[in-house]
Design a protein around this motif. Structure first.
Motif, mmCIF file in Angstrom:
data_model
loop_
_atom_site.group_PDB
_atom_site.id
_atom_site.type_symbol
_atom_site.label_atom_id
_atom_site.label_comp_id
_atom_site.label_asym_id
_atom_site.label_seq_id
_atom_site.Cartn_x
_atom_site.Cartn_y
_atom_site.Cartn_z
ATOM 1 N N THR A 105 -9.945 0.057 -5.984
ATOM 2 C CA THR A 105 -11.400 0.168 -5.941
ATOM 3 C C THR A 105 -11.865 -0.048 -4.494
ATOM 4 O O THR A 105 -11.047 -0.194 -3.582
ATOM 5 N N ASN A 106 -13.166 -0.085 -4.320
ATOM 6 C CA ASN A 106 -13.717 -0.334 -2.983
ATOM 7 C C ASN A 106 -13.507 -1.767 -2.512
ATOM 8 O O ASN A 106 -13.693 -2.073 -1.336
ATOM 9 N N LYS B 247 -13.642 7.181 -1.296
ATOM 10 C CA LYS B 247 -12.928 8.452 -1.184
ATOM 11 C C LYS B 247 -11.472 8.362 -1.651
ATOM 12 O O LYS B 247 -11.056 9.084 -2.542
ATOM 13 N N VAL B 248 -10.695 7.489 -1.050
ATOM 14 C CA VAL B 248 -9.265 7.388 -1.346
ATOM 15 C C VAL B 248 -8.914 5.929 -1.611
ATOM 16 O O VAL B 248 -9.334 5.033 -0.860
ATOM 17 N N PHE B 249 -8.108 5.697 -2.666
ATOM 18 C CA PHE B 249 -7.789 4.333 -3.088
ATOM 19 C C PHE B 249 -6.293 4.225 -3.372
ATOM 20 O O PHE B 249 -5.623 5.212 -3.702
ATOM 21 N N PHE B 250 -5.768 3.002 -3.246
ATOM 22 C CA PHE B 250 -4.352 2.772 -3.530
ATOM 23 C C PHE B 250 -4.197 1.589 -4.472
ATOM 24 O O PHE B 250 -5.056 0.704 -4.555
ATOM 25 N N PHE B 251 -3.079 1.582 -5.169
ATOM 26 C CA PHE B 251 -2.684 0.432 -5.990
ATOM 27 C C PHE B 251 -1.165 0.358 -5.995
ATOM 28 O O PHE B 251 -0.482 1.384 -6.090
ATOM 29 N N VAL B 252 -0.626 -0.858 -5.887
ATOM 30 C CA VAL B 252 0.816 -1.046 -5.938
ATOM 31 C C VAL B 252 1.133 -2.342 -6.666
ATOM 32 O O VAL B 252 0.396 -3.333 -6.549
ATOM 33 N N ASN B 253 2.191 -2.311 -7.438
ATOM 34 C CA ASN B 253 2.655 -3.497 -8.171
ATOM 35 C C ASN B 253 4.174 -3.564 -8.071
ATOM 36 O O ASN B 253 4.858 -2.539 -8.182
ATOM 37 N N ALA B 254 4.701 -4.754 -7.818
ATOM 38 C CA ALA B 254 6.150 -4.973 -7.788
ATOM 39 C C ALA B 254 6.466 -6.192 -8.645
ATOM 40 O O ALA B 254 5.755 -7.209 -8.580
ATOM 41 N N SER C 105 15.821 -6.946 -13.981
ATOM 42 C CA SER C 105 15.091 -5.696 -13.748
ATOM 43 C C SER C 105 14.244 -5.806 -12.486
ATOM 44 O O SER C 105 13.808 -6.901 -12.105
ATOM 45 N N ASP C 106 14.037 -4.663 -11.853
ATOM 46 C CA ASP C 106 13.139 -4.520 -10.708
ATOM 47 C C ASP C 106 12.202 -3.358 -11.009
ATOM 48 O O ASP C 106 12.666 -2.260 -11.346
ATOM 49 N N LYS C 107 10.906 -3.589 -10.885
ATOM 50 C CA LYS C 107 9.916 -2.567 -11.212
ATOM 51 C C LYS C 107 8.926 -2.410 -10.056
ATOM 52 O O LYS C 107 8.459 -3.408 -9.502
ATOM 53 N N VAL C 108 8.611 -1.167 -9.745
ATOM 54 C CA VAL C 108 7.601 -0.862 -8.736
ATOM 55 C C VAL C 108 6.715 0.248 -9.298
ATOM 56 O O VAL C 108 7.216 1.255 -9.814
ATOM 57 N N SER C 109 5.408 0.057 -9.197
ATOM 58 C CA SER C 109 4.447 1.072 -9.631
ATOM 59 C C SER C 109 3.443 1.283 -8.504
ATOM 60 O O SER C 109 2.917 0.315 -7.941
ATOM 61 N N ALA C 110 3.194 2.544 -8.164
ATOM 62 C CA ALA C 110 2.258 2.857 -7.079
ATOM 63 C C ALA C 110 1.366 4.020 -7.501
ATOM 64 O O ALA C 110 1.797 4.912 -8.243
ATOM 65 N N ARG C 111 0.126 4.006 -7.018
ATOM 66 C CA ARG C 111 -0.842 5.034 -7.409
ATOM 67 C C ARG C 111 -1.825 5.295 -6.274
ATOM 68 O O ARG C 111 -2.253 4.365 -5.581
ATOM 69 N N ILE C 112 -2.173 6.575 -6.102
ATOM 70 C CA ILE C 112 -3.188 7.004 -5.140
ATOM 71 C C ILE C 112 -4.244 7.812 -5.890
ATOM 72 O O ILE C 112 -3.907 8.718 -6.655
ATOM 73 N N ASP C 113 -5.519 7.467 -5.681
ATOM 74 C CA ASP C 113 -6.636 8.228 -6.252
ATOM 75 C C ASP C 113 -7.461 8.805 -5.112
ATOM 76 O O ASP C 113 -7.823 8.089 -4.176
ATOM 77 N N TRP C 114 -7.785 10.097 -5.223
ATOM 78 C CA TRP C 114 -8.521 10.799 -4.162
ATOM 79 C C TRP C 114 -9.713 11.518 -4.777
ATOM 80 O O TRP C 114 -9.543 12.423 -5.589
ATOM 81 N N ASN C 115 -10.905 11.088 -4.398
ATOM 82 C CA ASN C 115 -12.120 11.798 -4.792
ATOM 83 C C ASN C 115 -12.338 12.940 -3.805
ATOM 84 O O ASN C 115 -12.968 12.764 -2.757
#
Length: 494
Positions: A244-245, A296-303, A355-365
């Motif tokens: 988010t912002n 405009k552009v947002f990121f999210f990451v989880n490990a 276990s090892d987990k990584v999740s990443a996301r990019i949102d672009w308006n």
């Protein structure tokens, strides 16, 4: 107009057969004046407050409007405007995953000299359902207690769902292999059907994604939406968090061991309750989300990292076969000296799940018409399962298996609103799963010795040690939706 109808015709010719991928919410309604006359061309602007994303359409000839492909959750601020009329504003609107929020508005003429109409309820969730379904939004995800941190802990909220001790999810009485599970639209079933949980990596005992990376779930049982099909049990849809912002994040640690658990339970007379054998179960991780470019552009990451040690206790005095400790030691030494093979232990052993987990996301308006989302999930799990013994069987530890599993899953979705009558969603996904089984102690024949009323086993596990399974799942889905009056025409391909 002819071009639009041609598009619809072509998609119908391609046929309907879409699966259960659901990643968005929507809005619909009707705008009229205070006399009940419909307002043609009224402007509806929906703003997603956390990200500044805007969605805009105008009402059609009958005063109706539809906005598709919206981010689930909220809050949203909805502004409905028409020349010569006071603005109608609804705040704190929340959208459920895969459901349509219904907002009808009556506008008053500006000559009446009244202020704009503002609705300020704490939370507006006036949604329309498409059949038997359960929506588990972010508030429930954060509030519900979970020990296993698996999908099953949240799917239990569905009345038609049953989750067993192995994590297998049965919906509407069907086998768990009859479910369809997607994350950000990418299929995450165990498509070969070996895992009890029905999810990728499930044979190692891990979940396919960190719960801290999940925004919300939707479980559908008997939908009458043609875009949700491909299952006879249930469709389980999950979407990941987005940035988010506001820059925000968290760090977390979950830990359990024998000191945090109760004594062994028993109601049998003569058996004393004892402290559990030493074990350890730890999960720790971090997540971070925020703007790359504001609005405009947002990121999210989880490990997330999971480390567990599970004791397998055994007292050789309880073994009912002919051989005793001394004979078992002789057998172990004989195999080692004669065949240069270590059969392992036959007493207490320790199993492991990591276990090892990584999740990443990019949102672009991209603009008010187009929104693009790209996400990737990496999950590595491994289990070490030494052979464990019982009163009738001696299983030397190296008769167990070492099982690594790697899953990579990616999604790319383009959501478009072309006009007040036409919208489109294009989704491309790819999931690869690499499962492998290996003997713990190296390659050796499986040996079983009849030992009186007991049995002694050593060597490689007999049935599946050498199994290797590679799965590649490609997803392509396009959904085109056209509105005319009260009716909507949905055509697509999957």
């Amino acid at each position: 107009m002819r071009t639009k109808f041609l598009h619809i015709f072509l998609f119908l010719m391609l046929g309907l057969g879409v699966q259960a991928q659901v990643t968005t919410g929507s809005m619909s309604g009707k705008v009229s004046d205070d006399k009940g006359e419909v307002l043609i061309g009224a402007t509806i602007l929906a703003k997603h407050i956390p990200t500044g994303s805007e969605y805009g359409v105008i009402t059609r000839e009958d005063g109706r409007y539809n906005i598709n492909n919206m981010n689930p959750g909220g809050p949203y601020s909805i502004t409905i405007a028409y020349i010569g009329f006071q603005d109608y504003i609804a705040n704190n609107v929340y959208l459920n995953l895969g459901e349509s929020f219904l907002l009808n508005a009556k506008l008053s003429e500006s000559s009446l000299q009244i202020d704009e109409i503002v609705i300020k309820e704490s939370k507006l969730t006036n949604t329309t359902r498409i059949g038997s379904e359960t929506v588990i939004d972010n508030n429930k995800v954060n509030a519900l207690p979970t020990v296993s941190r698996s999908l099953g802990d949240f799917v239990r909220l569905t009345p038609q769902a049953k989750v067993d001790n192995n994590g297998a999810i049965s919906i509407a009485g069907q086998n768990n292999r009859m479910n369809s599970i997607s994350i950000d639209g990418a299929l995450n079933n165990d498509v070969f059907g070996l895992a009890a949980s029905g999810t990728n990596g499930g044979q190692t005992g891990i979940s396919p994604i960190s719960i801290d990376a999940i925004e919300s779930f939707k479980v559908v049982v008997s939908p009458y939406d043609v875009s949700q099909s491909g299952f006879t049990g249930g469709g389980i849809n999950a979407i990941t968090r987005s940035g988010t912002n506001n820059l925000s994040g968290s760090a977390y640690l979950f830990h359990r061991n024998q000191d945090l658990a109760g004594n062994t339970p028993t109601d049998i007379e003569g058996f004393e309750r004892k402290k559990l054998a030493n074990f350890s179960a730890s999960t720790y991780g971090i997540r971070l989300g925020g703007p790359i470019i504001k609005d405009k552009v947002f990121f999210f990451v989880n490990a997330e990292i999971q480390r567990e040690e599970r004791p397998q206790t055994f007292d050789v005095a309880t073994y009912g076969g002919t051989s005793k400790q001394a004979e078992l030691d002789v057998l172990k030494n004989f195999v080692s000296e004669t065949h240069n093979y270590d059969v392992g232990q036959f007493g207490n052993t320790i199993g492991q799940v990591n276990s090892d987990k990584v999740s990443a996301r990019i949102d672009w308006n991209i603009n008010k018409t187009h929104k693009l989302t790209a996400s990737h999930r990496y999950t590595y799990g491994e289990s070490l399962r030494p052979g464990n013994s019982g009163s009738q069987t001696i299983n030397f530890s190296n008769s167990g298996i070492f099982f690594p599993s790697t899953t990579n899953s990616s999604s790319l979705e383009l959501k478009s609103i072309f006009s007040s009558k036409l919208s489109n969603s294009l989704l491309v996904g790819y999931t690869s799963v690499r499962d492998d089984r290996n003997p713990i102690g190296g390659n050796f024949p499986s040996v079983s010795i009849i030992d009186g009323t007991g049995r002694i086993n050593f060597g490689s596990e007999a049935f599946s040690t050498a199994n290797q399974l590679n799965s590649d799942i490609f997803t392509f889905q396009n959904k085109l939706q056209y509105y005319s009056g009260r009716h909507s025409i949905l055509a697509g391909i999957d």
